[in-house]
Scaffold this active site. Structure first.
Site, PDB file in Angstrom:
ATOM      1  N   MET A  27      11.079 -14.951  11.535  1.00 28.47           N
ATOM      2  CA  MET A  27       9.654 -14.873  11.539  1.00 28.47           C
ATOM      3  C   MET A  27       8.383 -14.978  10.400  1.00 28.47           C
ATOM      4  SD  MET A  27       9.040 -12.468  14.944  1.00 28.47           S
ATOM      5  CE  MET A  27       8.565 -11.007  13.686  1.00 28.47           C
ATOM      6  N   HIS A  31      11.775 -13.410   2.368  1.00 20.31           N
ATOM      7  CA  HIS A  31      12.227 -12.381   1.467  1.00 20.31           C
ATOM      8  C   HIS A  31      14.038 -13.075   0.974  1.00 20.31           C
ATOM      9  CE1 HIS A  31      13.798  -9.455   4.118  1.00 20.31           C
ATOM     10  NE2 HIS A  31      12.327  -9.594   4.729  1.00 20.31           N
ATOM     11  N   HIS A  34      16.093 -13.094   3.532  1.00 24.27           N
ATOM     12  CA  HIS A  34      16.110 -13.925   4.681  1.00 24.27           C
ATOM     13  C   HIS A  34      17.066 -14.964   3.854  1.00 24.27           C
ATOM     14  CE1 HIS A  34      12.118 -12.965   6.020  1.00 24.27           C
ATOM     15  NE2 HIS A  34      12.839 -12.946   7.371  1.00 24.27           N
ATOM     16  N   GLY A 144      20.756 -11.026  11.074  1.00 27.52           N
ATOM     17  CA  GLY A 144      20.378  -9.759   9.468  1.00 27.52           C
ATOM     18  C   GLY A 144      21.121  -8.284   9.705  1.00 27.52           C
ATOM     19  N   GLN A 150      18.763  -5.853  17.910  1.00 21.32           N
ATOM     20  CA  GLN A 150      18.275  -6.817  17.910  1.00 21.32           C
ATOM     21  C   GLN A 150      20.115  -7.899  18.316  1.00 21.32           C
ATOM     22  OE1 GLN A 150      15.346  -9.481  16.053  1.00 21.32           O
ATOM     23  NE2 GLN A 150      16.557  -9.773  15.248  1.00 21.32           N
ATOM     24  N   SER A 183       9.644  -7.533   5.627  1.00 20.63           N
ATOM     25  CA  SER A 183       8.641  -8.504   5.943  1.00 20.63           C
ATOM     26  C   SER A 183       7.335  -7.605   5.787  1.00 20.63           C
ATOM     27  CB  SER A 183       8.297  -9.800   6.641  1.00 20.63           C
ATOM     28  OG  SER A 183       9.176 -10.302   6.647  1.00 20.63           O
ATOM     29  N   ARG A 184       7.073  -6.394   6.688  1.00 24.41           N
ATOM     30  CA  ARG A 184       6.749  -5.485   7.121  1.00 24.41           C
ATOM     31  C   ARG A 184       7.033  -4.446   4.991  1.00 24.41           C
ATOM     32  NH1 ARG A 184       8.223  -5.374  12.621  1.00 24.41           N
ATOM     33  NH2 ARG A 184       6.696  -5.909  13.507  1.00 24.41           N
TER      34      ARG A 184
HETATM   35  O1  PAF Z   1      14.372 -10.646  13.035  1.00 23.11           O
HETATM   36  C1  PAF Z   1      13.592 -11.075  13.810  1.00 23.11           C
HETATM   37  O2  PAF Z   1      12.984 -12.603  12.802  1.00 23.11           O
HETATM   38  C2  PAF Z   1      13.027 -11.983  14.682  1.00 23.11           C
HETATM   39  O3  PAF Z   1      13.081 -10.734  15.778  1.00 23.11           O
HETATM   40  C3  PAF Z   1      13.893 -13.466  15.348  1.00 23.11           C
HETATM   41  C4  PAF Z   1      15.041 -13.704  15.193  1.00 23.11           C
HETATM   42  C5  PAF Z   1      13.667 -14.224  14.530  1.00 23.11           C
HETATM   43  C6  PAF Z   1      12.953 -13.627  16.406  1.00 23.11           C
HETATM   44  O4  PAF Z   1      11.575 -13.662  16.352  1.00 23.11           O
END
Ligand code: PAF
Length: 273
Positions: A27, A31, A34, A144, A150, A183-184
């Site tokens: 998204m 950083h 990623h 990650g 997730q 990111s937050r």
């Molecule tokens: O982990 C994330 O950044 C988001 O949840 C993803 C997997 C890109 C889906 O929008």
């Protein structure tokens, strides 16, 4: 690096690739976490595609969709320097239309822990990930472990929908002081960052306790709680890799998860044991 802005551009680009494709969905506000996914994808694939899309359907009303950090120019530079092959940055109308079908997260696994505190969040995550998978058609996709639930749900979706995609679990990247990269974290003041460190400290302390022989989940949770007194804790959970609550730590099949608020910022972190 090619910048692809429409689904059509991406589909044409993808049709011309016969080699192994690795995919890193993000998204943005990139950083080092990623970058570690990108590095791994580069090692394990011939072509690496990254997407940047702040997915509206995974934010609940009142959450930070509007204010989510957006740094597109810097992100493009980071991607160029990282040596990826293509960057997909679609506008919302490229991805979503009105009144369309969506993926529903499972009733239990999708509505516990994060799903309990953010009901419907995983419907949005799974819907966007499925769309992106169908567009990118990757061989390997990189996620990650920080977003543990997730990751587990995406693995499950890939399995039950018979998607021919290998989901690669990547380690959490932390600052030298232990804070898990997110990111937050940019929302945190200096003082709040200090407070937030209690989350990772509580996890490393729990891991130490477990290494010294403590397996009792109730006692481990109590120890964690002691470190988190200054925070507003949403949950401390100790589960197996299917997110089922456990009484005793099972080495190789346990995860300790924490979600807590520091000021207005909600942070999650975990440790896989
Ligand atoms: O982990 C994330 O950044 C988001 O949840 C993803 C997997 C890109 C889906 O929008």
């Amino acid at each position: 690096m090619q910048i692809l802005k429409s689904t059509e551009e991406l589909q044409i680009y993808r049709k011309n690739i016969q080699k192994k494709v690795g995919f890193v969905p993000t998204m943005g506000a990139l950083h080092n976490g990623h970058l570690s996914l990108i590095d791994r994808a580069k090692k394990e694939n011939d072509i690496v595609i990254v997407s940047i899309f702040v997915n509206p359907t995974q934010f609940l009303p009142g959450e930070d969709f509007e204010s989510y950090p957006k740094k597109i120019e810097a992100d493009i530079e980071i991607c160029k320097r990282s040596g990826i092959d293509a960057l997909f940055i679609p506008a919302i109308n490229q991805i979503y239309s009105k009144d369309e079908p969506k993926v529903c997260a499972p009733k239990v696994l999708g509505y516990t822990l994060e799903g309990y505190h953010r009901p419907g969040h995983f419907d949005g995550v799974l819907s966007i990930v499925l769309k992106l998978f169908n567009l990118v058609k990757p061989h390997n996709a990189y996620f990650g472990k920080k977003d543990a639930q997730q990751l587990i749900l995406i693995k499950k979706m890939t399995k039950v929908f018979f998607l021919d995609i290998n989901i690669v679990e990547c380690e959490i990247v932390r600052e030298a002081n232990g804070l898990a990269l997110s990111s937050r974290n940019t929302y945190l003041s200096k003082e709040e960052k200090k407070k937030a460190l209690n989350i990772s400290k509580s996890l490393t302390n729990a891991a130490k306790l477990i290494r010294s022989g403590q397996k009792d989940v109730k006692l481990i949770k109590q120890e964690i709680q002691k470190h988190l007194k200054s925070l507003e804790v949403d949950y401390i959970a100790i589960v197996d890799r299917d997110l089922k609550e456990i009484d005793q730590i099972i080495s190789g099949n346990s995860i300790i998860l924490i979600a807590a608020r520091v000021g207005k910022t909600r942070l999650i972190d975990n440790i896989w044991l």
